[in-house]
Design a protein around this motif. Structure first.
Motif, PDB file in Angstrom:
ATOM      1  N   THR B 183       0.844  -1.201   0.000  1.00 57.25           N
ATOM      2  CA  THR B 183       0.000   0.000   0.000  1.00 57.25           C
ATOM      3  C   THR B 183       0.876   1.248   0.000  1.00 57.25           C
ATOM      4  O   THR B 183       0.616   2.220  -0.714  1.00 57.25           O
ATOM      5  N   TYR B 222     -10.420  -8.642  -9.909  1.00 57.94           N
ATOM      6  CA  TYR B 222     -11.424  -7.946  -9.090  1.00 57.94           C
ATOM      7  C   TYR B 222     -12.623  -8.834  -8.756  1.00 57.94           C
ATOM      8  O   TYR B 222     -13.312  -8.573  -7.766  1.00 57.94           O
ATOM      9  N   ARG B 225     -11.329 -10.254  -5.607  1.00 57.19           N
ATOM     10  CA  ARG B 225     -11.338  -9.242  -4.541  1.00 57.19           C
ATOM     11  C   ARG B 225     -12.772  -8.998  -4.052  1.00 57.19           C
ATOM     12  O   ARG B 225     -13.021  -8.823  -2.859  1.00 57.19           O
ATOM     13  N   ASN B 258      -7.864   2.290 -10.051  1.00 58.70           N
ATOM     14  CA  ASN B 258      -8.272   3.281  -9.052  1.00 58.70           C
ATOM     15  C   ASN B 258      -9.788   3.318  -8.891  1.00 58.70           C
ATOM     16  O   ASN B 258     -10.302   3.419  -7.785  1.00 58.70           O
ATOM     17  N   GLU B 261     -10.863  -0.004  -7.197  1.00 58.36           N
ATOM     18  CA  GLU B 261     -10.496   0.019  -5.779  1.00 58.36           C
ATOM     19  C   GLU B 261     -11.459   0.913  -5.007  1.00 58.36           C
ATOM     20  O   GLU B 261     -11.874   0.587  -3.900  1.00 58.36           O
ATOM     21  N   ARG B 265     -13.881  -0.256  -2.049  1.00 62.71           N
ATOM     22  CA  ARG B 265     -13.715   0.348  -0.727  1.00 62.71           C
ATOM     23  C   ARG B 265     -15.045   0.842  -0.174  1.00 62.71           C
ATOM     24  O   ARG B 265     -15.321   0.729   1.004  1.00 62.71           O
TER      25      ARG B 265
END
Lengths: 164, 515
Positions: B183, B222, B225, B258, B261, B265
């Protein structure tokens, strides 16, 4: 002994030539910018080196090209004061070129280089910038605060008497 | 009649003065100024001190334009001509009142000069801003370097630790450390990208790439994820989009990552969808629309303008991590790729981010995978001839230790370490080496100077040694400078172990072929 000497203020427009003159002669200052056209002349009698001297100061319309100055304005000058605006680099970027012109045409007339409006800038940074550009200056002044104004004209007068 | 009119026009605008050699007024018609006969002309106005020099001059006449004379509370602008009579010892002064004309000129010049001065001031401010921006970018680059160096060690030793005999519980903890350090690397990269974009140093590089495979890899990543968060993930890729396109894969990837993510999030239940489509049938250039839709917490209307600012994390959204740089980068990158990023959001229901990028269609739609993959070269194990000998120039002990571990694990090379550029040269002169790994920031003699000295060395073998720079500095300027001093490859810290050995092997092979 009392003598009269002609001094000419030169430089770009808006650098504060008229403000320096008014601060010196009348001890006044205005934030408002009023363009000088042609020439505005003021006089002041001062004591320098124990002598009376009358300074006839010609505040000439500003220009960035000194070759355009009317010769009649510069005629009979005993000293030139070259004023630049310390807060606008464009007013001293061509200083060397203009000084070269004065030296060529008026080789016997001393030139004092003045950085005005120093109240608007970081003086240390300004001095570094001037050093970088190899610009030698006599004084850094502020017509607004009066910093170095009296001193400048006193020293010009003293030098004139010395050379007289 | 005419002479009467002429007189009326001229009378009040012209004045003739005659002055003696001792500056006394001999006569004046007083049409403009009232000057007494017998008075000293220099007492009237300082301009007239000029006459004190005229007798000594060669010129018989002079012309002074636009002399401002303040008298009795009124300002007049006069043109003054002088004529010297040497025999009579007199000077004639001819004054012409041009006040009306010069007042008009004054107005024009006032406006002109004011606008130029304002322009100059704005320019000065812009210059100052540029200097500050340059300082910020330099600061970011330096901080990045300073942080990357210890981060390199942390990541390297995490790898070493993972390969040692540790328990499952310890491995979980090491994985957490690894995630955190990754990160940190991402944040550093983002910061650098922002500074590069602001400095205008980030260029879009269009190259042919396998678009379908790129999207497949991204969607698989993804999907996994999303599954971890018990979210549904779908990806729809328009069938009419060709496989091989021409564009900046790296930057498109950065934008999509981005956005994905961000969606991950801020979405806690429901789904994330990525739709990629085109309406065009153009055979050369395709406008491709990317849309990322989530069922997350959404954005309040009053915050819609703020989300693209650097370091903006809306209060509530900030609870869920992230550096606050992601959307700013997305906005700036899509701008760079001539695209408008559209956001639609309903607070509590979700958001959608959409942008369209025009990509070229590759003429060649055949896969080149097989041609592109270089045959795997086994690491040299020619025990009879001995191992290839590598020299590593590095001053920081922890990096030396990390490199020793890497080479010990690999086993295919022998490694010597020199603590600065001077020692590098010394070692090269004493022992034969096959390749040099060079840190660029070292005391006494840095990597750039060492490389320059090597490329100018009198010994041909030393002069031609392959050099790989290992540096925490990531700017294009550094890379260009490294290239200019003769460095063959540039690897950025934290060092990727596999990439480093791959690069070593590649350079050694190239060197072998050449010789």
């Amino acid at each position: 002994m009392s003598v009269s000497k002609k001094i000419v203020l030169l430089g770009h427009f808006g650098v504060g030539k008229s403000s320096l003159l008014r601060r010196f002669v009348e001890n006044t200052f205005s934030e408002n910018y009023t363009v000088t056209i042609g020439v505005h002349i003021m006089k002041k009698e001062i004591m320098a080196e124990g002598n009376n001297i009358t300074l006839i100061i010609w505040d000439v319309e500003g220009t960035d090209d000194f070759t355009k100055y009317r010769p009649s304005y510069l005629l009979g000058a005993s000293s030139f004061i070259y004023v630049f605006d310390a807060s606008r680099a464009v007013t001293y970027s061509d200083l060397k070129y203009n000084l070269g012109h004065l030296k060529e045409k008026y080789s016997n007339v001393p030139v004092h280089v003045i950085g005005n409006k120093v109240d608007l800038v970081d003086q240390d940074q300004l001095i570094k910038d001037l050093e970088q550009q190899e610009i030698e200056h006599s004084y850094l002044s502020s017509a607004k605060t009066g910093e170095n104004v009296e001193r400048l004209f006193q020293n010009v007068a003293a030098q004139l008497l010395k050379n007289a | 009649m005419l002479s009467a009119i002429r007189k009326e026009f001229l009378e009040n605008r012209h004045q003739l003065l005659v002055v003696s050699e001792d500056y006394k007024v001999l006569s004046s018609d007083n049409t403009i100024f009232n000057i007494n006969d017998g008075s000293d002309i220099t007492d009237f106005h300082p301009f007239f001190f000029t006459v004190t020099t005229l007798f000594d001059e060669e010129e018989a006449s002079r012309h002074f334009f636009c002399v401002q004379i303040d008298h009795l509370g009124r300002t007049r602008y006069v043109d003054i001509r002088t004529k010297k009579d040497v025999l009579e010892k007199k000077i004639y002064l001819f004054l012409e009142d041009m006040t009306e004309h010069y007042k008009n000129v004054h107005q024009i010049k006032q406006v002109r000069n004011e606008s130029i001065i304002q322009f100059n001031i704005v320019q000065e401010l812009n210059n100052q801003l540029e200097v500050q921006r340059g300082f910020k970018n330099k600061f970011l680059a330096n901080v990045s370097h300073e942080i990357r160096t210890p981060l390199n060690s942390i990541q390297g030793f995490i790898n070493v630790l993972k390969m040692s005999n540790i328990s499952k519980e310890q491995l979980d903890l090491v994985n957490i450390i690894e995630d955190s350090s990754e990160t940190l690397v991402t944040i550093l990269d983002d910061l650098l990208d922002i500074s590069k974009i602001e400095a205008g140093r980030l260029e879009i590089k269009n190259r042919r790439f396998d678009f379908k495979s790129f999207i497949n890899v991204l969607s698989k990543t993804y999907a996994l994820r999303a599954e971890e968060k018990r979210l549904e993930f779908t990806c729809e890729l328009g069938e009419n989009i060709p496989r091989f396109l021409v564009g900046d894969r790296l930057r498109i990837n950065q934008v999509l990552i981005n956005l994905l993510e961000n969606a991950l999030r801020y979405t806690h239940k429901g789904s994330i969808r990525m739709n990629i489509s085109t309406d065009s049938r153009n055979l050369r250039r395709l406008p491709i629309t990317f849309e990322i839709i989530d069922t997350g917490i959404g954005i309040a209307p009053e915050n819609m303008d703020k989300i693209f600012e650097s370091f903006t994390q809306l209060e509530k959204r900030g609870l869920f991590g992230g550096s606050g740089l992601g959307l700013s980068i997305v906005k700036q990158l899509t701008d760079l790729m001539d695209s408008d990023l559209e956001v639609k959001s309903i607070e509590g229901e979700g958001s959608s981010f959409m942008f369209t990028i025009t990509l070229g269609v590759s003429h060649d739609q055949r896969s080149k995978t097989q041609e592109q993959v270089a045959p795997l070269v086994s690491l040299p194990a020619e025990k009879t001839k001995g191992k290839k000998r590598i020299l590593y120039g590095e001053d920081i002990e922890v990096n030396q230790l990390l490199m020793t571990k890497f080479f010990a694990e690999h086993g295919g090379y022998s490694l010597d370490i020199a603590k600065n550029g001077e020692w590098v040269i010394e070692y090269l002169e004493r022992y034969p080496y096959d390749l040099l790994l060079l840190d660029l920031t070292m005391p006494v003699m840095d990597g750039f100077d060492a490389a320059t000295a090597i490329r100018n060395h009198s010994n041909k073998k030393i002069q031609k040694i392959p050099i790989i720079a290992l540096s925490a500095r990531t700017t294009e300027e550094e890379k260009m400078e490294a290239k200019e001093v003769g460095i063959n490859a540039y690897l950025t810290k934290p060092i990727n172990q596999a990439l480093m050995f791959e690069t070593i092997e590649r350079l050694l092979n190239r060197y072998k072929k050449k010789n």
